[in-house]
Design an enzyme around this catalytic site. Structure first.
Site, PDB file in Angstrom:
ATOM      1  N   SER A 144       0.547  -1.068   0.175  1.00 51.70           N
ATOM      2  CA  SER A 144       0.488   0.218   0.292  1.00 51.70           C
ATOM      3  C   SER A 144       1.259   1.127  -0.248  1.00 51.70           C
ATOM      4  O   SER A 144       1.856   1.535   1.097  1.00 51.70           O
ATOM      5  CB  SER A 144      -0.782  -0.026   1.525  1.00 51.70           C
ATOM      6  OG  SER A 144      -1.618   1.149   1.393  1.00 51.70           O
ATOM      7  N   ASP A 198      -7.502   3.093  -3.404  1.00 48.53           N
ATOM      8  CA  ASP A 198      -8.076   3.358  -1.165  1.00 48.53           C
ATOM      9  C   ASP A 198      -8.413   4.605  -1.321  1.00 48.53           C
ATOM     10  O   ASP A 198      -7.412   5.617  -1.036  1.00 48.53           O
ATOM     11  CB  ASP A 198      -7.344   2.233  -0.547  1.00 48.53           C
ATOM     12  CG  ASP A 198      -8.545   2.597   0.827  1.00 48.53           C
ATOM     13  OD1 ASP A 198      -9.108   2.776   0.770  1.00 48.53           O
ATOM     14  OD2 ASP A 198      -7.359   1.815   1.485  1.00 48.53           O
TER      15      ASP A 198
HETATM   16  O1  NPG Z   1       0.071  -2.869   4.705  1.00 42.86           O
HETATM   17  O2  NPG Z   1      -0.516  -2.185   6.703  1.00 42.86           O
HETATM   18  C1  NPG Z   1      -0.267  -2.437   5.416  1.00 42.86           C
HETATM   19  C2  NPG Z   1      -1.107  -1.200   5.513  1.00 42.86           C
HETATM   20  C3  NPG Z   1      -2.470  -1.420   4.285  1.00 42.86           C
HETATM   21  O3  NPG Z   1      -3.069   0.900   2.957  1.00 42.86           O
HETATM   22  C4  NPG Z   1      -3.130   0.146   4.543  1.00 42.86           C
HETATM   23  N1  NPG Z   1      -3.644   0.211   5.284  1.00 42.86           N
HETATM   24  O4  NPG Z   1      -7.024   2.154   5.708  1.00 42.86           O
HETATM   25  O5  NPG Z   1      -6.058   0.032   5.200  1.00 42.86           O
HETATM   26  C5  NPG Z   1      -6.696   0.751   4.944  1.00 42.86           C
HETATM   27  C6  NPG Z   1      -4.734   0.932   5.819  1.00 42.86           C
HETATM   28  C7  NPG Z   1      -4.861   1.595   7.110  1.00 42.86           C
HETATM   29  C8  NPG Z   1      -3.131   2.008   7.688  1.00 42.86           C
HETATM   30  C9  NPG Z   1      -5.913   1.705   7.362  1.00 42.86           C
HETATM   31  C10 NPG Z   1      -3.505   1.789   9.218  1.00 42.86           C
HETATM   32  C11 NPG Z   1      -5.537   1.745   9.515  1.00 42.86           C
HETATM   33  C12 NPG Z   1      -4.742   2.329  10.027  1.00 42.86           C
END
Ligand code: NPG
Length: 379
Positions: A144, A198
């Protein structure tokens, strides 16, 4: 999951709540905020046998959802573990039912259940992956990518991850950072790169025509464009956009998943154990999606090696047919709190062997990053 009910119960002696401060290797910006370091709540189930560990994914601030780490620790100590039996046998499968009278607080509940589950599985010599019904011993790894200051920065970061071998890229978007960055990444790296976006709830019901302009980029999915309580709004957007809509924040339970699917709000679901109250409910979400022909993928919430290992067990279930946010430890941490951090090989990550989550804690390093520790009941 029949194996879980067959396990011998364990006897809980109490819980340790430990807070850990870990800086991220680089700031992670989403439409809801920028994270530079995590204040992580770890839950340790203290038992007569092996201890179990769970990781709470609540953030420093209530920006992704209404949960945040201080509240998670408070509700855990004052309202959740008080409902669990100390000194008499318990099964991990009973934890969710015992905690159910407390509304919401799913990330807090999920971490407690994970700790008890890990302890019970370790005591019985069973891996979480086997208990959940995993069918793979390694899974493809997606990464991500946060919102950047400039498009040049984004191109260079994405290029680095593709060089590392990640097999799918997820770009965070928000109004003003969508068509252009996605288009540049598509043109720079070609049509063959599996790419998805996203929005973390950053758009409105009026944005259907704008989001439809993303269709030209051949994305795997558009994740959570609207606020979490607007399931009908997602169904309206889904009618205007050819790219599949995927829900994350809206899916807080198996019941919510069924509702969203029946209302035509999504064709794909992101499963995060913390968001739905634990790995057992996450497996239930997997099952209801599978029965309805809806593919799922495993989300991530910047977990350490403890949470990441458990996510991998989940991601190895059969209906996880879409690559998840299961990137390597080094994507977020310079040093992890487990002895064998998740590594990337040929674009895949391998599930740890062994019972429970399969990971061992790096106790010396954990101590060095611990900011507080509370044991309940006090010994
Ligand atoms: O690989 O952990 C990972 C990050 C993936 O983008 C990611 N997570 O919205 O899905 C999301 C986001 C997120 C991160 C959401 C931290 C909440 C807290």
């Amino acid at each position: 999951m029949s194996r879980l009910a067959d396990l011998s119960p364990i006897v809980l002696r109490g819980f340790e709540f430990r807070r850990v401060a870990l800086p991220l290797v680089s700031p992670f910006r989403t439409s809801f905020g920028t994270e530079t370091a995590r204040d992580i709540l770890l839950v340790r189930a203290l038992t007569d046998g092996p201890d179990g560990w769970g990781e709470c994914v609540a953030g420093n601030d209530p920006l992704y959802s209404n949960e945040y780490v201080d509240a998670a620790q408070h509700v855990s100590i004052n309202h959740l573990i008080t409902r669990l039996p100390i000194g008499t046998p318990i099964h991990a499968v009973d934890v969710a039912r015992l905690l159910e009278p407390v509304k919401d607080h799913r990330m807090a509940k999920g971490a407690i259940e994970a700790a008890v589950l890990d302890a019970q599985l370790r005591a019985n010599g069973v891996s979480l992956a086997a208990a959940l019904g995993a069918v793979h011993d390694r899974v493809p790894s997606g990464v991500s990518v946060g919102i950047m200051d400039t498009i040049d920065d984004l191109v260079s970061v994405v290029g680095g991850y593709l060089d590392d071998g990640y097999v799918r890229i997820k770009l965070k978007i928000e109004p003003g950072w969508d068509l252009e960055p996605v288009g540049v990444i598509r043109r720079t790296f070609g049509d063959a790169i599996p790419l998805q976006v996203d929005a973390n709830t950053a758009y409105t019901r009026d944005d259907g025509p704008h989001l439809a302009r993303l269709d030209q980029f051949g994305l795997l999915l558009i994740e959570q464009p609207l606020p979490e309580d607007d399931v009908t709004g997602h169904a309206l957007i889904a009618q205007q956009v050819a790219t599949p809509i995927c829900l994350d924040e809206s899916i807080v339970s198996a019941r919510a998943a069924i509702d969203a699917i029946e209302r035509g709000a999504c064709r794909i679901i992101n499963i995060k154990a913390g968001r739905v109250g634990g790995y057992l409910e996450a497996a239930a979400v997997h099952d209801v999606c599978r029965e309805r022909g809806v593919p799922v993928w495993c989300g991530g919430m910047l977990e350490t090696g403890i949470g990441r290992a458990m996510n991998l067990a989940l991601a190895a279930l059969p209906n996880f047919t879409i690559t998840g946010d299961v990137s390597a430890s080094e994507r977020f941490w310079r040093r992890d709190i487990v002895t064998e951090p998740v590594r990337l090989h040929d674009g895949h990550v391998t599930l740890p062997g062994g019972s429970g989550s399969g990971v061992s804690i790096d106790h010396d390093f954990l101590e060095s990053v611990t900011t507080s520790r509370v044991v309940v009941p006090q010994g």
